[in-house]
Design a protein around this motif. Structure first.
Motif, PDB file in Angstrom:
ATOM      1  N   ALA A  59      -6.400   0.082   5.264  1.00 50.47           N
ATOM      2  CA  ALA A  59      -4.887  -0.140   4.488  1.00 50.47           C
ATOM      3  C   ALA A  59      -4.406  -1.663   4.399  1.00 50.47           C
ATOM      4  O   ALA A  59      -3.815  -1.924   3.545  1.00 50.47           O
ATOM      5  CB  ALA A  59      -4.057   0.879   5.009  1.00 50.47           C
ATOM      6  N   ASP A  60      -4.838  -2.286   5.747  1.00 44.21           N
ATOM      7  CA  ASP A  60      -4.486  -3.642   5.620  1.00 44.21           C
ATOM      8  C   ASP A  60      -5.183  -4.624   4.621  1.00 44.21           C
ATOM      9  O   ASP A  60      -4.581  -5.503   3.858  1.00 44.21           O
ATOM     10  CB  ASP A  60      -4.599  -4.433   6.926  1.00 44.21           C
ATOM     11  CG  ASP A  60      -3.759  -3.540   8.157  1.00 44.21           C
ATOM     12  OD1 ASP A  60      -2.808  -3.284   7.775  1.00 44.21           O
ATOM     13  OD2 ASP A  60      -4.291  -3.798   9.492  1.00 44.21           O
ATOM     14  N   LYS A  61      -6.682  -4.374   4.494  1.00 45.76           N
ATOM     15  CA  LYS A  61      -7.254  -4.870   3.425  1.00 45.76           C
ATOM     16  C   LYS A  61      -6.639  -4.561   1.882  1.00 45.76           C
ATOM     17  O   LYS A  61      -6.739  -5.553   1.094  1.00 45.76           O
ATOM     18  CB  LYS A  61      -8.809  -4.455   3.423  1.00 45.76           C
ATOM     19  CG  LYS A  61      -9.588  -5.726   4.160  1.00 45.76           C
ATOM     20  CD  LYS A  61     -10.980  -4.945   4.070  1.00 45.76           C
ATOM     21  CE  LYS A  61     -12.206  -6.143   4.008  1.00 45.76           C
ATOM     22  NZ  LYS A  61     -13.416  -5.500   3.967  1.00 45.76           N
ATOM     23  N   ASP A  67      -1.920  -7.676  -2.838  1.00 42.42           N
ATOM     24  CA  ASP A  67      -1.159  -9.066  -3.168  1.00 42.42           C
ATOM     25  C   ASP A  67      -1.875 -10.200  -4.246  1.00 42.42           C
ATOM     26  O   ASP A  67      -1.298 -10.780  -4.826  1.00 42.42           O
ATOM     27  CB  ASP A  67      -0.830  -9.900  -1.757  1.00 42.42           C
ATOM     28  CG  ASP A  67      -0.020  -9.068  -0.901  1.00 42.42           C
ATOM     29  OD1 ASP A  67       1.013  -8.500  -1.500  1.00 42.42           O
ATOM     30  OD2 ASP A  67       0.166  -9.537   0.453  1.00 42.42           O
ATOM     31  N   VAL A  68      -3.178 -10.200  -4.043  1.00 45.76           N
ATOM     32  CA  VAL A  68      -4.167 -11.020  -4.884  1.00 45.76           C
ATOM     33  C   VAL A  68      -4.105 -10.437  -6.227  1.00 45.76           C
ATOM     34  O   VAL A  68      -4.009 -11.204  -7.165  1.00 45.76           O
ATOM     35  CB  VAL A  68      -5.578 -11.023  -4.273  1.00 45.76           C
ATOM     36  CG1 VAL A  68      -6.403 -11.676  -5.272  1.00 45.76           C
ATOM     37  CG2 VAL A  68      -5.557 -11.591  -2.928  1.00 45.76           C
ATOM     38  N   ASN A  74       0.636 -12.733 -12.320  1.00 46.28           N
ATOM     39  CA  ASN A  74       1.390 -13.489 -12.321  1.00 46.28           C
ATOM     40  C   ASN A  74       0.808 -14.863 -12.835  1.00 46.28           C
ATOM     41  O   ASN A  74       1.411 -15.754 -13.631  1.00 46.28           O
ATOM     42  CB  ASN A  74       2.241 -13.984 -10.744  1.00 46.28           C
ATOM     43  CG  ASN A  74       3.141 -12.994 -10.723  1.00 46.28           C
ATOM     44  OD1 ASN A  74       3.663 -12.224 -11.431  1.00 46.28           O
ATOM     45  ND2 ASN A  74       3.323 -12.718  -9.265  1.00 46.28           N
ATOM     46  N   GLY A  75      -0.405 -15.188 -12.351  1.00 50.51           N
ATOM     47  CA  GLY A  75      -1.138 -16.338 -12.810  1.00 50.51           C
ATOM     48  C   GLY A  75      -1.474 -16.427 -14.316  1.00 50.51           C
ATOM     49  O   GLY A  75      -1.444 -17.358 -14.980  1.00 50.51           O
ATOM     50  N   LEU A 108       3.386  -0.734  -2.071  1.00 43.45           N
ATOM     51  CA  LEU A 108       2.593  -1.449  -3.284  1.00 43.45           C
ATOM     52  C   LEU A 108       2.238  -0.954  -4.500  1.00 43.45           C
ATOM     53  O   LEU A 108       2.078  -1.459  -5.402  1.00 43.45           O
ATOM     54  CB  LEU A 108       1.443  -2.049  -2.333  1.00 43.45           C
ATOM     55  CG  LEU A 108       1.771  -3.286  -1.323  1.00 43.45           C
ATOM     56  CD1 LEU A 108       0.733  -3.551  -0.256  1.00 43.45           C
ATOM     57  CD2 LEU A 108       2.358  -4.548  -2.294  1.00 43.45           C
ATOM     58  N   ILE A 109       1.869   0.536  -4.090  1.00 38.69           N
ATOM     59  CA  ILE A 109       1.787   1.569  -5.485  1.00 38.69           C
ATOM     60  C   ILE A 109       2.777   1.401  -6.556  1.00 38.69           C
ATOM     61  O   ILE A 109       2.656   1.270  -7.561  1.00 38.69           O
ATOM     62  CB  ILE A 109       1.129   2.708  -4.887  1.00 38.69           C
ATOM     63  CG1 ILE A 109      -0.399   2.880  -3.987  1.00 38.69           C
ATOM     64  CG2 ILE A 109       1.001   3.866  -6.084  1.00 38.69           C
ATOM     65  CD1 ILE A 109      -1.415   2.454  -4.730  1.00 38.69           C
ATOM     66  N   LYS A 110       4.019   1.615  -5.831  1.00 39.88           N
ATOM     67  CA  LYS A 110       4.994   1.631  -6.766  1.00 39.88           C
ATOM     68  C   LYS A 110       5.245   0.300  -7.571  1.00 39.88           C
ATOM     69  O   LYS A 110       5.463   0.237  -8.730  1.00 39.88           O
ATOM     70  CB  LYS A 110       6.382   2.113  -5.835  1.00 39.88           C
ATOM     71  CG  LYS A 110       6.360   3.324  -5.470  1.00 39.88           C
ATOM     72  CD  LYS A 110       7.965   3.806  -4.732  1.00 39.88           C
ATOM     73  CE  LYS A 110       7.920   5.023  -4.274  1.00 39.88           C
ATOM     74  NZ  LYS A 110       7.848   6.160  -5.403  1.00 39.88           N
ATOM     75  N   THR A 111       5.277  -0.674  -6.689  1.00 36.85           N
ATOM     76  CA  THR A 111       5.252  -2.062  -7.326  1.00 36.85           C
ATOM     77  C   THR A 111       4.268  -2.167  -8.440  1.00 36.85           C
ATOM     78  O   THR A 111       4.617  -2.767  -9.399  1.00 36.85           O
ATOM     79  CB  THR A 111       4.800  -3.454  -6.410  1.00 36.85           C
ATOM     80  OG1 THR A 111       5.997  -2.920  -5.424  1.00 36.85           O
ATOM     81  CG2 THR A 111       5.092  -4.526  -6.923  1.00 36.85           C
TER      82      THR A 111
END
Length: 165
Positions: A59-61, A67-68, A74-75, A108-111
């Motif tokens: 889950a941390d990975k 995030d990437v 965004n990039g 994060l899934i919602k985002t």
């Protein structure tokens, strides 16, 4: 013979210097090294179609890669390219995206799901193999038959595969 070896070595070195003198530079570039961008790769592109093939059991990975992926979105936007993403979960990653998911993963899934042009998929072959009930997969994620088939279909219409494991 030592003189020949030195001469040969010197000639090779000189030739290498001549051949590589312009490598890595672009005389037409007006950007400084402090302003990295992807203009060469994105020349003429208006959409950035990416198929993220996620196979992570940590889950941390997963949070790190989300995030990437957000940074990638965004990039692309910052460089005038509309992101179009499919994020497909297969293998053990399906165990991280059900009702038992941690709060960070759920957020994060919602985002991700709220972003325009993003589709989230889970592989039913993987849910079957790892005994995850399809009904418990987070509601933002569509359960599909087989994400290998999804990958093929999306690549056929221009999505570039990105393997995350």
């Amino acid at each position: 013979m030592k003189n020949i070896s030195k001469c040969t070595l010197l000639a090779c070195l000189f030739g290498t210097v001549l051949l590589t003198a312009g490598c890595g530079s672009d005389s037409d570039s007006t950007l400084s090294p402090a302003e990295p961008n992807d203009q060469v790769a994105l020349a003429g592109e208006t959409t950035g179609k990416l198929f993220f093939d996620v196979n992570i059991a940590d889950a941390d990975k997963l949070a790190l890669y989300f995030d990437v992926i957000l940074e990638t979105s965004n990039g692309l936007k910052d460089q005038g390219v509309e992101p179009m993403f499919v994020i497909a979960f297969r293998g053990l990653s399906v165990t991280l995206i059900d009702d038992n998911a941690n709060d960070t993963t759920k957020a994060l899934i919602k985002t991700m799901a709220a972003l325009p042009n993003v589709r989230l998929e889970a592989c039913s072959v993987a849910t079957s193999l790892f005994e995850v009930d399809n009904a418990t997969i987070l509601p933002e994620i569509a359960v599909v038959g087989n994400t290998f088939i999804s990958s093929m279909g999306y690549q056929a219409v221009g999505y570039a595969p990105v393997l995350i494991q």
